[in-house]
Design a protein around this motif. Structure first.
Motif, PDB file in Angstrom:
ATOM      1  N   ARG A 143       0.838  -1.192   0.000  1.00 60.84           N
ATOM      2  CA  ARG A 143       0.000   0.000   0.000  1.00 60.84           C
ATOM      3  C   ARG A 143       0.876   1.245   0.000  1.00 60.84           C
ATOM      4  O   ARG A 143       1.767   1.390   0.836  1.00 60.84           O
ATOM      5  N   GLY A 144       0.631   2.147  -0.948  1.00 58.91           N
ATOM      6  CA  GLY A 144       1.421   3.357  -1.062  1.00 58.91           C
ATOM      7  C   GLY A 144       0.954   4.441  -0.108  1.00 58.91           C
ATOM      8  O   GLY A 144      -0.097   4.327   0.537  1.00 58.91           O
ATOM      9  N   PRO A 145       1.713   5.527  -0.018  1.00 66.06           N
ATOM     10  CA  PRO A 145       1.336   6.639   0.880  1.00 66.06           C
ATOM     11  C   PRO A 145      -0.011   7.250   0.536  1.00 66.06           C
ATOM     12  O   PRO A 145      -0.707   7.766   1.415  1.00 66.06           O
ATOM     13  N   ASP A 146      -0.380   7.209  -0.757  1.00 69.85           N
ATOM     14  CA  ASP A 146      -1.669   7.789  -1.162  1.00 69.85           C
ATOM     15  C   ASP A 146      -2.832   6.821  -1.003  1.00 69.85           C
ATOM     16  O   ASP A 146      -3.969   7.131  -1.374  1.00 69.85           O
TER      17      ASP A 146
ATOM     18  N   TYR B 261      -2.652   0.766  -4.262  1.00 70.38           N
ATOM     19  CA  TYR B 261      -1.945  -0.506  -4.099  1.00 70.38           C
ATOM     20  C   TYR B 261      -1.162  -0.832  -5.362  1.00 70.38           C
ATOM     21  O   TYR B 261      -1.617  -0.551  -6.487  1.00 70.38           O
ATOM     22  N   SER B 262       0.001  -1.424  -5.157  1.00 70.22           N
ATOM     23  CA  SER B 262       0.835  -1.832  -6.289  1.00 70.22           C
ATOM     24  C   SER B 262       1.252  -3.280  -6.097  1.00 70.22           C
ATOM     25  O   SER B 262       1.416  -3.753  -4.968  1.00 70.22           O
ATOM     26  N   TYR B 263       1.430  -3.959  -7.217  1.00 69.32           N
ATOM     27  CA  TYR B 263       1.848  -5.367  -7.210  1.00 69.32           C
ATOM     28  C   TYR B 263       3.346  -5.422  -7.437  1.00 69.32           C
ATOM     29  O   TYR B 263       3.855  -4.918  -8.446  1.00 69.32           O
TER      30      TYR B 263
ATOM     31  N   GLN C 110      -5.374  -8.254  -9.629  1.00 70.08           N
ATOM     32  CA  GLN C 110      -5.099  -6.953 -10.221  1.00 70.08           C
ATOM     33  C   GLN C 110      -5.697  -6.780 -11.611  1.00 70.08           C
ATOM     34  O   GLN C 110      -6.199  -5.712 -11.944  1.00 70.08           O
ATOM     35  N   SER C 111      -5.639  -7.833 -12.420  1.00 73.98           N
ATOM     36  CA  SER C 111      -6.108  -7.728 -13.811  1.00 73.98           C
ATOM     37  C   SER C 111      -7.611  -7.945 -13.881  1.00 73.98           C
ATOM     38  O   SER C 111      -8.108  -8.842 -14.562  1.00 73.98           O
ATOM     39  N   VAL C 112      -8.330  -7.091 -13.159  1.00 78.59           N
ATOM     40  CA  VAL C 112      -9.798  -7.175 -13.108  1.00 78.59           C
ATOM     41  C   VAL C 112     -10.361  -6.063 -13.981  1.00 78.59           C
ATOM     42  O   VAL C 112      -9.952  -4.901 -13.873  1.00 78.59           O
ATOM     43  N   THR C 113     -11.271  -6.412 -14.851  1.00 71.81           N
ATOM     44  CA  THR C 113     -11.855  -5.439 -15.768  1.00 71.81           C
ATOM     45  C   THR C 113     -12.512  -4.305 -14.997  1.00 71.81           C
ATOM     46  O   THR C 113     -13.289  -4.534 -14.066  1.00 71.81           O
ATOM     47  N   ASN C 114     -12.190  -3.080 -15.380  1.00 69.45           N
ATOM     48  CA  ASN C 114     -12.694  -1.896 -14.694  1.00 69.45           C
ATOM     49  C   ASN C 114     -13.947  -1.384 -15.394  1.00 69.45           C
ATOM     50  O   ASN C 114     -13.889  -0.936 -16.553  1.00 69.45           O
TER      51      ASN C 114
ATOM     52  N   ASP D 142      -7.962  -1.627  -4.870  1.00 73.94           N
ATOM     53  CA  ASP D 142      -8.184  -0.242  -5.292  1.00 73.94           C
ATOM     54  C   ASP D 142      -9.672   0.052  -5.443  1.00 73.94           C
ATOM     55  O   ASP D 142     -10.117   1.181  -5.188  1.00 73.94           O
ATOM     56  N   THR D 143     -10.445  -0.929  -5.875  1.00 73.12           N
ATOM     57  CA  THR D 143     -11.903  -0.743  -5.977  1.00 73.12           C
ATOM     58  C   THR D 143     -12.508  -0.459  -4.609  1.00 73.12           C
ATOM     59  O   THR D 143     -13.306   0.472  -4.439  1.00 73.12           O
TER      60      THR D 143
END
Length: 412
Positions: free
Chosen positions: A148-151, A154-156, A184-188, A301-302
């Motif tokens: 989890r980033g400061p903002d 989330y990053s993998y 992560q590779s979930v359709t937005n 992220d969602t």
């Protein structure tokens, strides 16, 4: 032919020793239960036994790999079951948050639980196995996959590799899934943006939501223009009438009319996209729809986006409605991705089960062939030992008699 006394003695002793060695060897075969004591006993069978033993060792290693693969996949399946349970609860909270009667405090309470569920999901996605390696980091088992980033995004950190084990001579089976493909590779569904055209004056009471892609099949069949599309309300006499064009184009892609009820939120549906229209246009507005580049969005992220919308006091009912609509669709896509991973795991576990059965059958046949080649026929061996004992006794008795045939005994 002249036979010396020394030669007679040596022949007798050699015969006794040879017969004694034969009887002793047969007795050793009986005591060990093995027909082959040295490769010289049966060179062809000895080579075959060596090959069978090597095959048995390979099968033992495959069985060890099958056990390791089953344990790893079982742990991954349990983890994904827990992830699915959390996602079901998050979806319930999202539906609850969509209730227009909630006040900001109620939404903050829902956001608080969403934050806890977010942390729980992060922990599950960073699960380790018994060797201390992360399940969902691909080949980089020592690297934490999700950070989890400061903002708050989330990053993998892992890769897209898939660890495998060889479980048969020509079969490798995957024992893990990388987190990018599963989480992560979930359709937005919210990958499109809506904005008024540059020369458009929008009526104060009119608001159009961000387009929601809720039918992926219909949207995929539509070749979305690179420059985007326009939604035009161009008839002041009938302000609810709309037409859809390619940006800058003159060919009508679709046309229709919003619902008659001015108090409700009207829906505009086009090629798998849904746009909510609040209020009545003046009949002179033009809105542009473009891709925003976020084709994929992670599950975490969602949830984070929905939580931030609920925590923000400035988010009105319409904003919450849009955030909930996107979150629900994306959560459904995320659960489909998790279910696909669980289905793949089930298929691999079935392969492991059948492979174990096949290996056990081969090992059983292997042991049977080894037994036929190595083990002793006791009836034949006992009969042979009896014969060899008789021969040995005869040789001993004949040696005694021959040893007494000396010229000196006659001259005495």
């Amino acid at each position: 032919m002249r036979i010396s006394t020394l030669q007679a003695f040596n022949n007798g002793v050699n015969g006794i020793q040879r017969n004694y060695a034969n009887a002793t060897r047969t007795q050793e075969q009986i005591s060990t239960g093995n027909r082959i004591l040295t490769p010289a006993d049966d060179p062809v069978a000895s080579v075959r036994l060596l090959q069978l033993e090597q095959q048995q060792n390979v099968l033992s290693q495959y069985n060890s790999n099958l056990t390791a693969a089953k344990n790893s996949l079982t742990q991954e399946e349990v983890t994904l079951n827990s992830v699915n349970t959390v996602l079901q609860r998050v979806r319930e909270l999202a539906v609850q948050a969509g209730n227009g009667g909630l006040d900001p405090q109620d939404r903050k309470a829902i956001a608080a639980e969403l934050g806890e569920r977010e942390d729980e999901l992060l922990s599950l996605m960073n699960t380790r196995n018994a060797r201390g390696e992360y399940l969902f980091s691909g080949f980089q088992g020592k690297t934490q996959p999700f950070v989890r980033g400061p903002d708050g995004s989330y990053s993998y950190q892992g890769d897209e590799g898939q660890r495998k084990l060889q479980v048969a001579s020509s079969l490798n089976i995957a024992i893990s899934d990388n987190g990018k493909s599963v989480f992560q590779s979930v359709t937005n569904a919210g990958r499109l943006s809506m904005s008024p055209a540059a020369d458009t004056i929008v009526a104060p009471a009119v608001r159009l939501s961000a387009p929601l892609v809720n039918d992926e099949v219909a949207f995929a069949a539509f070749d979305f223009p690179a420059g985007g599309i326009e939604v035009r309300f161009a008839d002041p006499a009938d302000p609810k009438k709309y037409e859809i064009y390619e940006v800058g184009g003159s060919t009508v892609l679709s046309a229709g009319r919003l619902d008659e009820d001015d108090k409700s939120s009207d829906k505009l549906v086009f090629r798998g996209m849904t746009i909510h229209v609040d209020g009545v246009p003046s009949g002179t507005e033009t809105f542009t729809v473009n891709r925003n580049g976020m084709e994929k969005q992670g599950i975490l992220d969602t949830i984070s986006s929905l939580r931030k919308s609920l925590e923000n006091p400035a988010t009105g009912n319409n904003g919450v409605r849009d955030a909930v609509a996107v979150a629900l669709t994306n959560l459904d896509h995320g659960m489909v991705s998790v279910d696909q991973a669980r289905g793949n795991i089930g298929a691999r576990l079935n392969v492991i089960e059948t492979t174990q059965t096949d290996n056990e059958d081969v090992a059983l046949v292997n042991k049977g062939v080894q037994a036929e080649l190595r083990e002793l026929d006791y009836a034949e061996a006992l009969s042979r030992l009896s014969m060899q004992t008789v021969v040995l006794e005869a040789a001993q008795q004949s040696y005694v008699k021959i040893a007494g045939l000396s010229l000196f005994n006659i001259m005495r």
